[in-house]
Scaffold this active site. Structure first.
Site, PDB file in Angstrom:
ATOM      1  N   HIS A   1       0.835  -1.199   0.000  1.00  0.00           N
ATOM      2  CA  HIS A   1       0.000   0.000   0.000  1.00  0.00           C
ATOM      3  C   HIS A   1       0.873   1.253   0.000  1.00  0.00           C
ATOM      4  O   HIS A   1       2.084   1.181   0.262  1.00  0.00           O
ATOM      5  CB  HIS A   1      -0.945   0.028   1.209  1.00  0.00           C
TER       6      HIS A   1
HETATM    7  P1  TYD Z   1      -2.321  -3.813   7.172  1.00  0.00           P
HETATM    8  O1  TYD Z   1      -2.335  -2.361   6.814  1.00  0.00           O
HETATM    9  O2  TYD Z   1      -2.837  -4.776   6.143  1.00  0.00           O
HETATM   10  O3  TYD Z   1      -0.876  -4.267   7.635  1.00  0.00           O
HETATM   11  P2  TYD Z   1       0.476  -4.300   6.788  1.00  0.00           P
HETATM   12  O4  TYD Z   1       0.526  -3.052   5.998  1.00  0.00           O
HETATM   13  O5  TYD Z   1       1.533  -4.390   7.805  1.00  0.00           O
HETATM   14  O6  TYD Z   1       0.471  -5.533   5.943  1.00  0.00           O
HETATM   15  O7  TYD Z   1      -3.143  -3.981   8.519  1.00  0.00           O
HETATM   16  C1  TYD Z   1      -3.551  -5.253   9.007  1.00  0.00           C
HETATM   17  C2  TYD Z   1      -4.838  -5.077   9.787  1.00  0.00           C
HETATM   18  O8  TYD Z   1      -4.601  -4.306  10.957  1.00  0.00           O
HETATM   19  C3  TYD Z   1      -5.905  -4.382   8.978  1.00  0.00           C
HETATM   20  O9  TYD Z   1      -7.134  -5.010   9.232  1.00  0.00           O
HETATM   21  C4  TYD Z   1      -5.926  -2.983   9.541  1.00  0.00           C
HETATM   22  C5  TYD Z   1      -5.487  -3.182  10.971  1.00  0.00           C
HETATM   23  N1  TYD Z   1      -4.757  -2.021  11.535  1.00  0.00           N
HETATM   24  C6  TYD Z   1      -5.323  -1.311  12.569  1.00  0.00           C
HETATM   25  O10 TYD Z   1      -6.452  -1.603  13.030  1.00  0.00           O
HETATM   26  N2  TYD Z   1      -4.650  -0.234  13.096  1.00  0.00           N
HETATM   27  C7  TYD Z   1      -3.424   0.116  12.640  1.00  0.00           C
HETATM   28  O11 TYD Z   1      -2.818   1.099  13.152  1.00  0.00           O
HETATM   29  C8  TYD Z   1      -2.834  -0.632  11.553  1.00  0.00           C
HETATM   30  C9  TYD Z   1      -1.483  -0.266  11.006  1.00  0.00           C
HETATM   31  C10 TYD Z   1      -3.538  -1.697  11.036  1.00  0.00           C
END
Ligand code: TYD
Length: 135
Positions: free
Chosen positions: A52
């Site tokens: 992302h």
């Molecule tokens: P995601 O953005 O997919 O993680 P990464 O970029 O590390 O692969 O986030 C995973 C899950 O966690 C998603 O459902 C969103 C949630 N999340 C939160 O609730 N709060 C946060 O601060 C972050 C970073 C993620």
């Protein structure tokens, strides 16, 4: 519009003694005000994280333990940076696509973020990201 030139390694000051090392992350060493800290751990080595870009969030990414690769992409070119030292951070500004992979066993990925969590400021589709870089 940020490019890969704006993605920079930031060295965290550390105190090195025989008793061990101590690193201090203070607000002046990275170019944003921190609002949130999150960390990834128990990540399987074949897991793909990130995938992302952010419209608002600036981040500082650190390998607090172990190692992993961060792939950064500005829509024109991409590069892979291995993080494997707890006192070396990677600053990623807005508008940069990032992926994180190849986590070593027991690694911990710490992220200091400039915003509270807000799903609307994520771009999770690569084509949408590419489009955002041309408009
Ligand atoms: P995601 O953005 O997919 O993680 P990464 O970029 O590390 O692969 O986030 C995973 C899950 O966690 C998603 O459902 C969103 C949630 N999340 C939160 O609730 N709060 C946060 O601060 C972050 C970073 C993620």
């Amino acid at each position: 519009m940020n490019t890969l030139n704006d993605v920079v390694i930031i060295e965290i000051p550390n105190v090195h003694e025989e008793r061990g090392k101590l690193s201090v992350i203070e607000k002046d060493i990275f170019p944003f005000e921190m609002k949130r800290v999150y960390y990834l751990y128990d990540v399987p080595s074949d897991a793909y994280r990130g995938g992302h870009a952010h419209k608002k969030q600036h981040s500082l990414v650190l390998a607090l333990s172990g190692s992993f690769n961060v792939i950064v992409d500005d829509g024109n070119s991409r590069k892979r940076i291995m993080l494997n030292k707890p006192h070396i951070g990677l600053y990623i500004p807005t508008g940069i696509w990032r992926e994180i992979e190849n986590f070593s066993s027991g690694s911990v990925c710490l992220v200091l973020a400039s915003t509270e969590y807000e799903e609307e400021e994520y771009i999770r589709d690569y084509n949408e990201f590419k489009l955002s870089k041309t408009t």
